[in-house]
Write a protein that holds these residues in place. Structure first.
Motif, PDB file in Angstrom:
ATOM      1  N   TRP A   9       0.829  -1.150  -0.039  1.00 52.68           N
ATOM      2  CA  TRP A   9       0.132   0.079  -0.136  1.00 52.68           C
ATOM      3  C   TRP A   9       0.893   1.232  -0.090  1.00 52.68           C
ATOM      4  N   ARG A  10       1.903   1.256   0.687  1.00 53.34           N
ATOM      5  CA  ARG A  10       2.760   2.330   0.749  1.00 53.34           C
ATOM      6  C   ARG A  10       3.370   2.554  -0.425  1.00 53.34           C
ATOM      7  N   SER A  13       0.763   3.905  -2.931  1.00 54.45           N
ATOM      8  CA  SER A  13       0.462   5.329  -2.580  1.00 54.45           C
ATOM      9  C   SER A  13       1.554   6.360  -3.054  1.00 54.45           C
ATOM     10  N   TRP A  14       2.780   5.826  -2.818  1.00 52.94           N
ATOM     11  CA  TRP A  14       3.947   6.879  -3.289  1.00 52.94           C
ATOM     12  C   TRP A  14       3.890   7.107  -4.657  1.00 52.94           C
ATOM     13  N   SER A  16       1.221   6.494  -7.103  1.00 51.94           N
ATOM     14  CA  SER A  16       0.247   7.150  -7.274  1.00 51.94           C
ATOM     15  C   SER A  16       0.268   8.719  -7.100  1.00 51.94           C
ATOM     16  N   ASN A  17       0.947   9.254  -5.915  1.00 50.26           N
ATOM     17  CA  ASN A  17       1.212  10.633  -5.487  1.00 50.26           C
ATOM     18  C   ASN A  17       2.455  11.347  -6.073  1.00 50.26           C
ATOM     19  N   ILE A  58      -6.506   1.282  -6.903  1.00 45.78           N
ATOM     20  CA  ILE A  58      -6.620   2.458  -6.284  1.00 45.78           C
ATOM     21  C   ILE A  58      -8.201   2.696  -6.433  1.00 45.78           C
ATOM     22  N   SER A 101      -6.795   3.007   8.083  1.00 42.11           N
ATOM     23  CA  SER A 101      -5.645   3.566   8.213  1.00 42.11           C
ATOM     24  C   SER A 101      -5.530   4.515   9.536  1.00 42.11           C
TER      25      SER A 101
END
Length: 126
Positions: A9-10, A13-14, A16-17, A58, A101
């Motif tokens: 997930w990390r 997330s990284w 996608s951002n 996502i 979260s």
């Protein structure tokens, strides 16, 4: 949930951002980085191997409460219409409480926090 671990997930997330293009994410996921890590990224057990699959995973994630808006009519004419944006406070709280979260991050019982071990000065925060 769509991802198999917190680490995955990390990474998702990284990625996608990060602002990387889908082509750059695909290139990164296809790299053989054995010189830096014991295993290449390709051989890691990820739920996604391309940016397109990552984006679909996502999109499967639950979303939070949706923003609403209301147009307000004013007595005087305005150049642009006036709109008020808001959310349902109860739905926001429900989302925060049930979000994985936030697991273990929300406390419902007040506690006292002191600035030193002598308990002479209490700290007040949100």
């Amino acid at each position: 949930y769509s991802f198999s671990s917190k680490t995955e997930w990390r990474l998702a997330s990284w990625l996608s951002n990060s602002g990387l293009s889908m082509a750059a994410i695909d290139e990164l996921l296809s790299l053989d980085i054995a010189h830096f890590f014991p295993l290449p990224i390709k051989s890691c057990p990820l739920s996604f191997q391309t940016a397109k699959v990552l984006r679909k995973l996502i999109e499967l994630l639950p979303s939070g409460p949706q923003w609403k808006f209301q147009s307000i009519k004013t007595e005087s004419p305005t150049k642009h219409g006036l709109q008020v944006f808001y959310q349902n406070a109860i739905k926001c709280l429900q989302h925060l409480i049930h979000s994985l979260s936030n697991n273990g991050q929300i406390e419902f019982i007040p506690k006292r926090i002191y600035s030193a071990a002598d308990h002479m000065q209490c700290i007040y925060t949100e």
